[in-house]
Design an enzyme around this catalytic site. Structure first.
Site, PDB file in Angstrom:
ATOM      1  N   MET A  38      73.896  87.686  65.140  1.00 40.51           N
ATOM      2  CA  MET A  38      73.072  88.498  66.046  1.00 40.51           C
ATOM      3  C   MET A  38      73.915  89.495  66.856  1.00 40.51           C
ATOM      4  SD  MET A  38      70.111  87.469  65.290  1.00 40.51           S
ATOM      5  CE  MET A  38      69.102  88.185  66.557  1.00 40.51           C
ATOM      6  N   CYS A  39      75.226  89.374  66.777  1.00 34.43           N
ATOM      7  CA  CYS A  39      76.131  90.209  67.565  1.00 34.43           C
ATOM      8  C   CYS A  39      76.665  91.362  66.715  1.00 34.43           C
ATOM      9  CB  CYS A  39      77.284  89.355  68.081  1.00 34.43           C
ATOM     10  SG  CYS A  39      78.599  90.275  68.873  1.00 34.43           S
ATOM     11  N   SER A  40      76.474  92.581  67.170  1.00 32.66           N
ATOM     12  CA  SER A  40      76.925  93.743  66.396  1.00 32.66           C
ATOM     13  C   SER A  40      78.440  93.771  66.243  1.00 32.66           C
ATOM     14  CB  SER A  40      76.438  95.035  67.035  1.00 32.66           C
ATOM     15  OG  SER A  40      76.993  95.201  68.322  1.00 32.66           O
TER      16      SER A  40
END
Length: 113
Positions: free
Chosen positions: A9-11
């Site tokens: 979920m973390c870019s």
């Protein structure tokens, strides 16, 4: 063997994963939110990173601000919080042998390859 502790979920974590894929080196992906680290694993990871537990904490996360922010915690208590709430772990973390880095920015991963 190279390992990335990854949060899809973390870019920044996705960006680091892409860089590792481009290097075409074998690596293992640990989705630490689904596969939480034990207290022993967390201590080993901190040793490889060469940092204090508080330096691994995402201090703006709601879990931290609502439950831990204004408390005077020992390193052991912070490790316990990281194990209990893996969302607090700064990411991505890349491990290569006995060294590890927090790959922020993502191209910092080249420092450990």
């Amino acid at each position: 063997m190279i390992t990335i502790y990854h949060n899809p979920m973390c870019s920044k974590s996705r960006e680091c994963l892409q860089l590792l894929e481009l290097e075409q080196l074998p690596f293992t992906t640990v989705k630490y939110l689904n596969e939480p680290l034990s207290k022993k694993e967390m201590k080993e990871l901190l040793k490889k990173l060469g940092i204090k537990p508080i330096e691994l904490v995402r201090q703006k996360e709601a879990v931290w601000t609502s439950g831990y922010k204004d408390k005077k915690l020992t390193d052991t208590q912070i490790v316990e919080a990281l194990v209990q709430h893996p969302i607090l772990i700064e990411r991505p973390i890349v491990v290569n042998g006995d060294k590890a880095i927090i790959a922020r920015p993502a191209d910092k991963v080249h420092d450990i390859l």
